[in-house]
Design a protein around this motif. Sequence first.
Motif, PDB file in Angstrom:
ATOM      1  N   UNK A  25      -2.178 -18.630 -49.054  1.00  0.00           N
ATOM      2  CA  UNK A  25      -2.264 -19.993 -48.520  1.00  0.00           C
ATOM      3  C   UNK A  25      -0.982 -20.774 -48.802  1.00  0.00           C
ATOM      4  N   UNK A  26      -0.295 -20.414 -49.884  1.00  0.00           N
ATOM      5  CA  UNK A  26       0.976 -21.079 -50.222  1.00  0.00           C
ATOM      6  C   UNK A  26       2.159 -20.462 -49.472  1.00  0.00           C
ATOM      7  N   UNK A  27       2.164 -19.128 -49.389  1.00  0.00           N
ATOM      8  CA  UNK A  27       3.298 -18.406 -48.787  1.00  0.00           C
ATOM      9  C   UNK A  27       3.275 -18.496 -47.260  1.00  0.00           C
ATOM     10  N   UNK A  28       2.089 -18.396 -46.672  1.00  0.00           N
ATOM     11  CA  UNK A  28       1.956 -18.349 -45.208  1.00  0.00           C
ATOM     12  C   UNK A  28       0.781 -19.209 -44.769  1.00  0.00           C
ATOM     13  N   UNK A  29       0.845 -20.528 -45.019  1.00  0.00           N
ATOM     14  CA  UNK A  29      -0.309 -21.400 -44.720  1.00  0.00           C
ATOM     15  C   UNK A  29      -0.712 -21.378 -43.251  1.00  0.00           C
ATOM     16  N   UNK A  30       0.241 -21.115 -42.388  1.00  0.00           N
ATOM     17  CA  UNK A  30      -0.041 -21.134 -40.943  1.00  0.00           C
ATOM     18  C   UNK A  30      -0.885 -19.941 -40.503  1.00  0.00           C
TER      19      UNK A  30
END
Length: 286
Positions: A136-141
């Motif tokens: 969720x932090x690295x690739x929230x999209x």
Amino acid sequence: MKTIYNTPQGKQKILALYDEQLSRLKTSYHDIYLETSFGQTHLIETGNPAGLPLLVFHGGNATSANNLLACTFLLDQFRIYAVDTIGHPGKSAETTLSPNNDDYGKWASEVITNLGFQKIRCFGGSFGAGILAKTMCVAPEKIEKSVLYVPSGIKNAQAINLISMALPMMLYWITHQQKWLIKTLLPMAVTEDNIDPDAFETAKCSIDNAKVKAGMPSNVAVNDMQKCLAPTLVLAGEKDCMFPAERVIPQAEKMIPHCETYLLKGRGHMHSLTESEKRMIVQFLM
């Protein structure tokens, strides 16, 4: 090559238990193997072929096969992709990643992309919830919705809380007496009734035959997590010695923009969900 298993025979024992547990799923399934920059990753595709896609992360030192037996309530509504955590017992590569940086999040982000999704719903428990939090932090999209169940990586308990598990674990390693393994798990389970037979057998097989990963995913940074705008449900146990609700829930509400929380009253880390709680999770993910 470095291996996470104590012996080749130990690896075969873990994989035999994996296949036996998977054979008890009351639905068809098939294997998927994906390449990532961290190593080959194995997933089990199962559930409802016409359902919404759902990526599921299992707990530490466990397997997707065991996790699917505990998550059968998800099978009717979702097309499940249950991923074997890299470097843990199972069928993914034995590459060991650090729980203290973003590598697990980067790995999971590659898994989502290589599965062919721009974004996907996700469910993770314990260690697996910590991997999901890192993602969720690295690739929230890439996260459409997420459920973090008794999660690591939000606000973990102080390490001193786990001392009660260390001595019986050492005594189990020395004696191999089952009573010491039960005492090891009791701080997480609160009562022996909460130690599910499949979870016990999985833990025993991993402890006997693999190099146990003691370190849980580290707490994610508030600023990083605030980038994830996906609706998120966080369920935390009131008596969880590892990730207590009194720490996890306020921190989740503080740093996840669209967050719902749920207190698992009277429950520790290991427990059973009620039927209404299972329905709540399914409805949230729909």
